[in-house]
Design an enzyme around this catalytic site. Structure first.
Site, PDB file in Angstrom:
ATOM      1  CG  ASP A 240      22.906   5.662 -22.276  1.00 40.09           C
ATOM      2  OD1 ASP A 240      23.766   6.106 -21.493  1.00 40.09           O
ATOM      3  OD2 ASP A 240      22.054   6.368 -22.852  1.00 40.09           O
ATOM      4  CB  ILE A 241      17.781   5.666 -20.116  1.00 38.75           C
ATOM      5  CG1 ILE A 241      17.681   4.599 -19.012  1.00 38.75           C
ATOM      6  CG2 ILE A 241      16.402   6.234 -20.437  1.00 38.75           C
ATOM      7  CD1 ILE A 241      17.159   5.123 -17.705  1.00 38.75           C
ATOM      8  CG  ASN A 248      17.162  14.884 -16.616  1.00 42.33           C
ATOM      9  OD1 ASN A 248      16.275  14.539 -15.837  1.00 42.33           O
ATOM     10  ND2 ASN A 248      18.370  14.354 -16.604  1.00 42.33           N
ATOM     11  CG  ASP A 257      15.937  12.281  -9.796  1.00 44.74           C
ATOM     12  OD1 ASP A 257      16.926  12.085 -10.525  1.00 44.74           O
ATOM     13  OD2 ASP A 257      15.884  13.164  -8.912  1.00 44.74           O
ATOM     14  CD  GLU A 283      22.372   9.279 -19.535  1.00 44.44           C
ATOM     15  OE1 GLU A 283      22.662   9.752 -20.633  1.00 44.44           O
ATOM     16  OE2 GLU A 283      22.706   9.801 -18.449  1.00 44.44           O
TER      17      GLU A 283
END
Length: 371
Positions: A240-241, A248, A257, A283
């Site tokens: 997971d980022i 965002n 993106d 993500e």
């Protein structure tokens, strides 16, 4: 039978076997026609010298075509080119045999039609029409020569033969040309359909943004295996980022993106050909490591984490740094993959709760923290 002959003469190459089997069919047709020539020679007025010359020419021609077929790849000859050469040779032999067979001349006319129909399966319409014209012109020239050289030759009867065969050859040429066009259109439609199906398959199984396999692809892949094979180590990791929502909210979804695309691109560079990285959702990514022990997988994930931490992404005037958290498990023998994903998901939450930018593994005390 012809397929067996083709395989015997051409080996295990299916395409070469088909070409040789077609050649075998033409050999049998020539043997039948030469049999008619020699029947007229022994029982009628046929000339033995002319029949022998025609037989030798036919044998040499077919031996040559067999060699051309076997060497076609080296000589870069296509099946269509071979068909043109064989078709013209067949027309030549038929027309040369026409004056020899006497009352059996009608059989030569049938052979011309069979030759055109046979070639229609591999030739384009234009080449089929060209072969038809060649047959009509050559046969007409042979009839004219016979009318001048042989006093017993009945020009009226042969003129009727010429009109009939010319008409039939022209009609057959047109029909086989249409069939060739239809075959070409069907092949084109088939190719377009295969491309469309491949595109649909790609859209269904690949994430449009990152170009990684998507969740559906991974579910189908893992469910296809159902359970981990006995004695074969495999690992799963959920990644997971970190702080992706903050990216965002701060820089906009376009920046998010870009981060996802760069993450997928950089991550793919570090993996082995057998490893599969998929976008699991948002993500979150799923990494499947077949034939990999937990220690090996831990090293791969740690390199993955350090590499992600090291690169930056320029977005406008800002330079974004990204980190990743992961939960890693080794799948148990005969374990359902869904169970392994659930355990990896729990470890991922643990890694994030312990500060992010780390890989959490299932074994007690084996969590790897950032340096």
């Amino acid at each position: 039978m012809f397929n067996r002959l083709g395989k015997t003469a051409a080996g295990d190459d299916p395409k070469m076997g088909r070409l040789v089997s077609y050649w075998s069919v033409t050999v049998l047709l020539y043997l039948l026609c030469l049999g008619i020539v020699w029947l007229e020679t022994f029982t009628g007025s046929g000339q033995r010298e002319a029949a022998a010359a025609l037989t030798i020419l036919s044998c040499l021609g077919h031996a040559g075509f067999y060699l051309l077929i076997r060497k076609s790849r080296r000589l870069r000859l296509t099946p269509a080119q071979l068909s043109v050469y064989q078709g013209r040779f067949a027309v030549l032999i038929t027309c040369l045999g026409y004056p020899i067979v006497g009352p059996f001349r009608g059989a030569c006319l049938v052979v011309l039609l069979v030759t055109l129909v046979f070639c229609a399966f591999t030739l384009e319409a234009r080449k089929t029409h060209s072969l038809s014209i060649f047959a009509i012109v050559l046969l007409g020239a042979m009839m004219i020569a016979m009318s001048r050289l042989d006093p017993a030759f009945d020009a009226r009867i042969e003129f009727v033969h010429f009109v009939l065969i010319g008409t039939m050859v022209a009609v057959v040429g047109i029909l086989t040309g249409r069939m060739s066009d239809l075959r070409a259109r069907l092949k084109k439609q088939k190719d377009e359909l295969l491309v469309a199906l491949a595109r649909i398959q790609d859209l269904a199984t690949r994430d449009a943004l990152t170009r990684l396999p998507n969740r559906r692809f991974m579910v189908d892949l893992l469910q296809g295996g159902e359970r981990v094979p006995h004695g074969r180590p495999a690992c799963l990791a959920l990644l997971d980022i970190d702080w992706f929502k903050r990216i965002n909210d701060t820089y906009g979804h376009a920046a998010g993106d870009e981060v996802l695309q760069r993450f997928a691109e950089e991550g793919s560079k570090l993996l082995r050909p057998t490893d599969i990285l998929a976008r699991w959702g948002g993500e979150e990514f799923l990494l499947f490591l077949p034939q990999t022990t937990l220690a090996q997988a831990q090293g791969i994930l740690e390199r993955f984490r350090r590499h992600t931490e090291a690169w930056t992404l320029a977005h406008g005037e800002a330079r974004l740094r990204v980190t990743v958290s992961a939960g890693l498990v080794e799948l148990h023998d005969r374990e359902d993959y869904g169970s392994g994903i659930s355990r990896a998901d729990a470890l991922l939450y643990r890694a994030k709760s312990e500060g992010r930018n780390r890989v959490a593994v299932e074994e007690e005390g084996a969590a790897v923290t950032a340096a």
